[in-house]
Design an enzyme around this catalytic site. Structure first.
Site, mmCIF file in Angstrom:
data_model
loop_
_atom_site.group_PDB
_atom_site.id
_atom_site.type_symbol
_atom_site.label_atom_id
_atom_site.label_comp_id
_atom_site.label_asym_id
_atom_site.label_seq_id
_atom_site.Cartn_x
_atom_site.Cartn_y
_atom_site.Cartn_z
ATOM 1 N N HIS A 189 -3.545 -14.061 1.380
ATOM 2 C CA HIS A 189 -2.088 -13.776 1.650
ATOM 3 C C HIS A 189 -1.439 -14.765 2.805
ATOM 4 C CE1 HIS A 189 -2.103 -9.856 -0.623
ATOM 5 N NE2 HIS A 189 -3.349 -9.426 0.142
ATOM 6 N N GLU B 64 -8.765 -5.035 -5.493
ATOM 7 C CA GLU B 64 -7.480 -4.422 -5.096
ATOM 8 C C GLU B 64 -6.419 -5.032 -6.041
ATOM 9 O OE1 GLU B 64 -6.678 -3.686 -1.118
ATOM 10 O OE2 GLU B 64 -5.199 -2.158 -1.515
ATOM 11 N N HIS C 5 -11.650 -6.183 3.529
ATOM 12 C CA HIS C 5 -11.799 -4.760 4.275
ATOM 13 C C HIS C 5 -12.049 -3.786 3.300
ATOM 14 C CE1 HIS C 5 -7.635 -3.507 2.175
ATOM 15 N NE2 HIS C 5 -8.155 -4.768 1.668
ATOM 16 N N ASP D 65 -8.562 -11.291 1.786
ATOM 17 C CA ASP D 65 -7.672 -10.678 2.678
ATOM 18 C C ASP D 65 -7.854 -11.119 4.087
ATOM 19 O OD1 ASP D 65 -6.006 -8.854 0.933
ATOM 20 O OD2 ASP D 65 -7.751 -7.509 0.991
ATOM 21 N N HIS E 49 0.795 -1.049 -0.126
ATOM 22 C CA HIS E 49 0.063 0.037 0.099
ATOM 23 C C HIS E 49 0.797 1.088 -0.001
ATOM 24 C CE1 HIS E 49 -4.020 -1.718 1.609
ATOM 25 N NE2 HIS E 49 -3.922 -1.885 0.242
ATOM 26 N N TYR F 213 -1.600 -7.647 10.991
ATOM 27 C CA TYR F 213 -2.237 -7.664 9.872
ATOM 28 C C TYR F 213 -3.628 -7.258 10.417
ATOM 29 C CZ TYR F 213 -4.283 -9.491 5.284
ATOM 30 O OH TYR F 213 -5.103 -9.557 4.220
ATOM 31 N N HIS G 151 -11.943 -9.445 -4.732
ATOM 32 C CA HIS G 151 -11.680 -8.243 -4.000
ATOM 33 C C HIS G 151 -11.022 -7.691 -5.408
ATOM 34 C CE1 HIS G 151 -9.930 -4.917 -1.800
ATOM 35 N NE2 HIS G 151 -9.002 -5.731 -1.467
ATOM 36 N N ASP H 89 -3.442 -6.104 -5.922
ATOM 37 C CA ASP H 89 -2.543 -7.375 -5.512
ATOM 38 C C ASP H 89 -3.472 -8.840 -5.975
ATOM 39 O OD1 ASP H 89 -4.394 -6.396 -3.496
ATOM 40 O OD2 ASP H 89 -3.441 -7.565 -1.921
HETATM 41 FE FE1 FEO Z 1 -7.154 -5.499 -0.007
HETATM 42 FE FE2 FEO Z 1 -4.807 -8.004 -0.114
HETATM 43 O O1 FEO Z 1 -5.846 -6.453 -1.135
#
Ligand code: FEO
Length: 396
Positions: A225, A81, A145, A164, A23, A192, A79, A83
């Site tokens: 992750h 995002e 999230h 996530d 991020h 995290y 999601h 990544d």
């Molecule tokens: Fe909210 Fe692993 O991206």
């Protein structure tokens, strides 16, 4: 590299051993991370999530060794995002008509990132996608999230693909929770949660209660992750419920920065006073100018109270303290007490300023703070010790 997780699920993600921040510079990743992507084979084939864009080409090449891309019937993006969606442009060049299953907000997010009008199929909680003998059940996970986040659950294998949630930024040679160093796993999991999920704790509680009410058997949680939870996967669900409930340990954390060591000496004397009054209390000190901010935030998360110090400079406070207080404000910690301290030579605004900022962070103020003129002399150090005892007395 790909790894067979179960008879029908294969990990086709990427371990990012070099990653040291995420991020932008907002999250330190001392142990790297991984972008977990899963291929689910039944009569139909589904790909769940992809990887971060810098690894897109490698991801698609690797995927081709595992399967003919034309055999992928569905892509699930839990999601948007980047990544997790970052390899979509590379992948969709090869299989442009393949439907992408995601939430309505997921489609908005993916379109916003890539400006492509791919074949989106918007899903809601309870929608099902048959793969043949098994089904994927979609569960929206708004604010876990981001507003677009969702989980999906694979029947037959009883696997929750949680994206996530329940993850860790943790690159390891292993794939499962029972294989790794448990202290490392706990540290990366709580860091995290503290740094990413704290503001969404009420959503965490509701979503977990909703998932439990579905009475779905759970054999495994495949995160996006870090490691996969296969040994007692409910342990991380129960841990999240505990962290989401204004989690605290018997800890007081002192956070300070210092110019000529006066505020550091105050911090150490205040800590001594707390220890003298409450020997059972864990007391930790961090110089924010020299410590990773996400590690400090993790300690704030664990604390019943924080004591924040800065000398006065330019009628204000040192920038590392201003930065960590902004981080704390955004994370909306609940049910924590706080006080300020600092030394000064001339105008002396820092303690009043920090006290005000702690109030804006939603902290319960223990007192008006303690300031010391010039470098603390023995009398000032004694006042700091007494100040520490006052703080200890205010913390149950
Ligand atoms: Fe909210 Fe692993 O991206």
């Amino acid at each position: 590299m790909s790894i067979r997780i179960t008879d029908s699920v294969t990990w086709v993600g990427k371990k990012d051993w070099e990653l040291r921040d995420f991020h932008g510079m907002e999250y330190s990743t001392h142990r790297g991370s991984s972008y977990n992507s899963y291929l689910v084979r039944d009569e139909k084939v589904a790909l769940i999530d992809t990887v971060w864009q810098p690894f897109a080409e490698e991801f698609v090449e690797n995927l081709k060794k595992e399967i003919d891309l034309k055999e992928i019937d569905y892509i699930i993006i839990n999601h948007g995002e980047i990544d997790h969606s970052g390899a979509l442009p590379e992948l969709m060049r090869e299989i442009p008509e393949t439907p992408i299953y995601c939430t309505r907000n997921g489609a908005r997010s993916i379109k916003g990132h890539y400006h492509q009008d791919w074949n989106f199929v918007e899903v809601k909680t309870g929608d099902r996608l048959s793969l043949g003998k098994k089904e994927l059940i979609f569960i929206e996970a708004r604010m876990l999230h981001w507003p677009d986040s969702m989980f999906c659950y694979l029947t037959g294998e009883n696997i929750l693909f949680s994206n996530d949630a329940f993850g860790q930024h943790y690159a390891t040679e292993f794939f499962f929770n029972d294989e790794v160093d448990q202290a490392e796993l706990y540290q990366e999991s709580i860091k995290y949660y503290a740094n990413i999920l704290t503001p969404f704790s009420s959503f965490v509680r509701k979503k977990i209660e909703e998932f439990v009410s579905l009475n779905l058997p759970l054999s495994m949680i495949c995160t996006s992750h870090g490691i996969i939870w296969r040994d007692n996967p409910l342990q991380i669900v129960e841990q999240y419920m505990e962290w989401a409930d204004d989690y605290q340990e018997d800890q007081i954390t002192l956070i300070y920065d210092t110019m000529w060591n006066g505020t550091r000496r105050m911090a150490e004397a205040i800590a001594a006073g707390i220890r003298e009054a409450k020997p059972e209390m864990t007391v930790k000190l961090y110089n924010t100018g020299r410590t990773d901010k996400n590690d400090v935030i993790t300690e704030v998360f664990k604390s019943k109270a924080i004591v924040v110090g800065s000398p006065t400079i330019n009628r204000g406070i040192l920038t590392s303290i201003a930065a960590i207080l902004e981080e704390i404000r955004g994370l909306e910690f609940k049910n924590k007490k706080a006080a300020a301290f600092g030394c000064y030579g001339w105008s002396g605004e820092s303690v009043k300023m920090i006290t005000g900022l702690l109030g804006e962070c939603g902290m319960t103020l223990i007192n008006d703070g303690l300031r010391t003129l010039w470098n603390p002399d023995p009398a000032s150090i004694a006042r700091c010790v007494e100040f520490g005892k006052e703080i200890a007395a205010a913390v149950d």
